[in-house]
Design an enzyme around this catalytic site. Sequence first.
Site, short mmCIF file in Angstrom:
data_model
loop_
_atom_site.label_atom_id
_atom_site.label_comp_id
_atom_site.label_asym_id
_atom_site.label_seq_id
_atom_site.Cartn_x
_atom_site.Cartn_y
_atom_site.Cartn_z
N LYS A 1 17.27 10.79 20.37
CA LYS A 1 18.02 12.02 20.06
C LYS A 1 18.14 12.93 21.28
O LYS A 1 19.22 13.42 21.59
CB LYS A 1 17.33 12.80 18.92
CG LYS A 1 17.18 12.03 17.63
CD LYS A 1 16.57 12.86 16.52
CE LYS A 1 15.13 13.30 16.73
NZ LYS A 1 14.14 12.20 16.70
N ARG B 1 13.79 18.90 9.53
CA ARG B 1 12.88 17.77 9.33
C ARG B 1 12.27 17.78 7.93
O ARG B 1 11.47 16.90 7.63
CB ARG B 1 11.74 17.86 10.34
CG ARG B 1 11.89 16.90 11.54
CD ARG B 1 10.74 17.23 12.45
NE ARG B 1 10.29 16.21 13.31
CZ ARG B 1 10.56 16.17 14.63
NH1 ARG B 1 11.38 17.03 15.18
NH2 ARG B 1 10.02 15.26 15.38
N ARG C 1 7.42 6.25 27.11
CA ARG C 1 7.70 7.64 27.44
C ARG C 1 6.40 8.39 27.72
O ARG C 1 6.33 9.22 28.61
CB ARG C 1 8.48 8.32 26.30
CG ARG C 1 8.92 9.72 26.63
CD ARG C 1 9.90 10.27 25.61
NE ARG C 1 9.25 10.61 24.36
CZ ARG C 1 9.91 11.04 23.28
NH1 ARG C 1 11.21 11.14 23.29
NH2 ARG C 1 9.26 11.35 22.17
N ARG D 1 3.50 13.29 27.77
CA ARG D 1 3.41 13.97 26.47
C ARG D 1 2.23 13.44 25.69
O ARG D 1 2.16 12.25 25.40
CB ARG D 1 4.69 13.70 25.67
CG ARG D 1 5.66 14.86 25.66
CD ARG D 1 6.88 14.52 24.84
NE ARG D 1 6.61 14.54 23.41
CZ ARG D 1 7.58 14.50 22.49
NH1 ARG D 1 8.84 14.47 22.86
NH2 ARG D 1 7.29 14.52 21.22
N ARG E 1 3.20 10.38 13.17
CA ARG E 1 4.55 10.96 13.24
C ARG E 1 5.55 10.12 12.43
O ARG E 1 6.42 10.65 11.76
CB ARG E 1 5.00 11.11 14.69
CG ARG E 1 4.36 12.34 15.35
CD ARG E 1 4.23 12.18 16.84
NE ARG E 1 5.49 12.23 17.52
CZ ARG E 1 5.70 11.67 18.73
NH1 ARG E 1 4.73 11.02 19.34
NH2 ARG E 1 6.86 11.79 19.30
P1 AMP Z 1 9.97 16.10 18.88
O1 AMP Z 1 10.08 16.58 20.28
O2 AMP Z 1 11.25 16.33 18.11
O3 AMP Z 1 9.49 14.68 18.77
O4 AMP Z 1 8.87 17.00 18.16
C1 AMP Z 1 7.54 17.00 18.60
C2 AMP Z 1 6.65 17.71 17.58
O5 AMP Z 1 7.10 19.07 17.44
C3 AMP Z 1 6.67 17.14 16.17
O6 AMP Z 1 5.78 16.05 16.03
C4 AMP Z 1 6.23 18.37 15.38
O7 AMP Z 1 4.85 18.60 15.52
C5 AMP Z 1 6.94 19.51 16.10
N1 AMP Z 1 8.29 19.76 15.54
C6 AMP Z 1 9.48 19.64 16.18
N2 AMP Z 1 10.51 19.95 15.37
C7 AMP Z 1 9.97 20.26 14.17
C8 AMP Z 1 10.50 20.65 12.91
N3 AMP Z 1 11.83 20.76 12.72
N4 AMP Z 1 9.63 20.91 11.91
C9 AMP Z 1 8.30 20.82 12.09
N5 AMP Z 1 7.73 20.43 13.23
C10 AMP Z 1 8.55 20.15 14.27
#
Ligand code: AMP
Length: 190
Positions: free
Chosen positions: A14, A89, A128, A134, A146
Amino acid sequence: MKNIVLFGPPGAGKGTQAELLKNKYKLVHISTGDVFRYNIKNETELGKLAKSYMDNGDLVPDEVTINMLKAEVENNSDAKGFIFDGFPRTKSQAVALDHFLVEKNSSISGMVALEVPENILLERLLNRGKISGRPDDQDESKIRNRFNEYQTKTAVLQEFYQQQNKYFGVDGVGSIEEITKRLQEVFDKL
Ligand code: AMP
């Protein structure tokens, strides 16, 4: 306004694709994960709150996330539209986003979902993790958590947007360029 939810499990691509598509369509890219990471790095109150959830691979609570997203949209009041990456989400986030956009006389144009099998996702995330550092990408049990959060809380959103005839699935396996092309075919129609 073109408002697109770029959807898919962790590691679907994404973020990579949103960066390429935002330039082509002149849209503002909002990644909630990136906003959280920025806040963690700068040790803000929001960052402190989000950190423990993110470290474990759990979702950050809805209220916090929704308020943050709204603030990001308000900060870009001259935008022609948005690519939402990593948001919504949960069903509550999706409902809140719909209400928020209605207040702005706008709406979601479509959810475009990158479909990728789990074995490829795991491989991409671990790779990654080696490159980006990360922490949530370096530990297989956190990655599995996740995926579990995605399956139990996020995957239902496919049905939420399908009911509104706004769901578009795209094959997310292939080269970055191939996938961008497939996404463009959908974006052009929205
Ligand atoms: P991402 O970079 O999209 O993979 O998000 C990394 C982490 O950020 C996730 O595992 C959640 O802990 C948090 N996070 C990101 N977006 C959301 C969301 N819309 N709702 C809740 N937690 C989020």
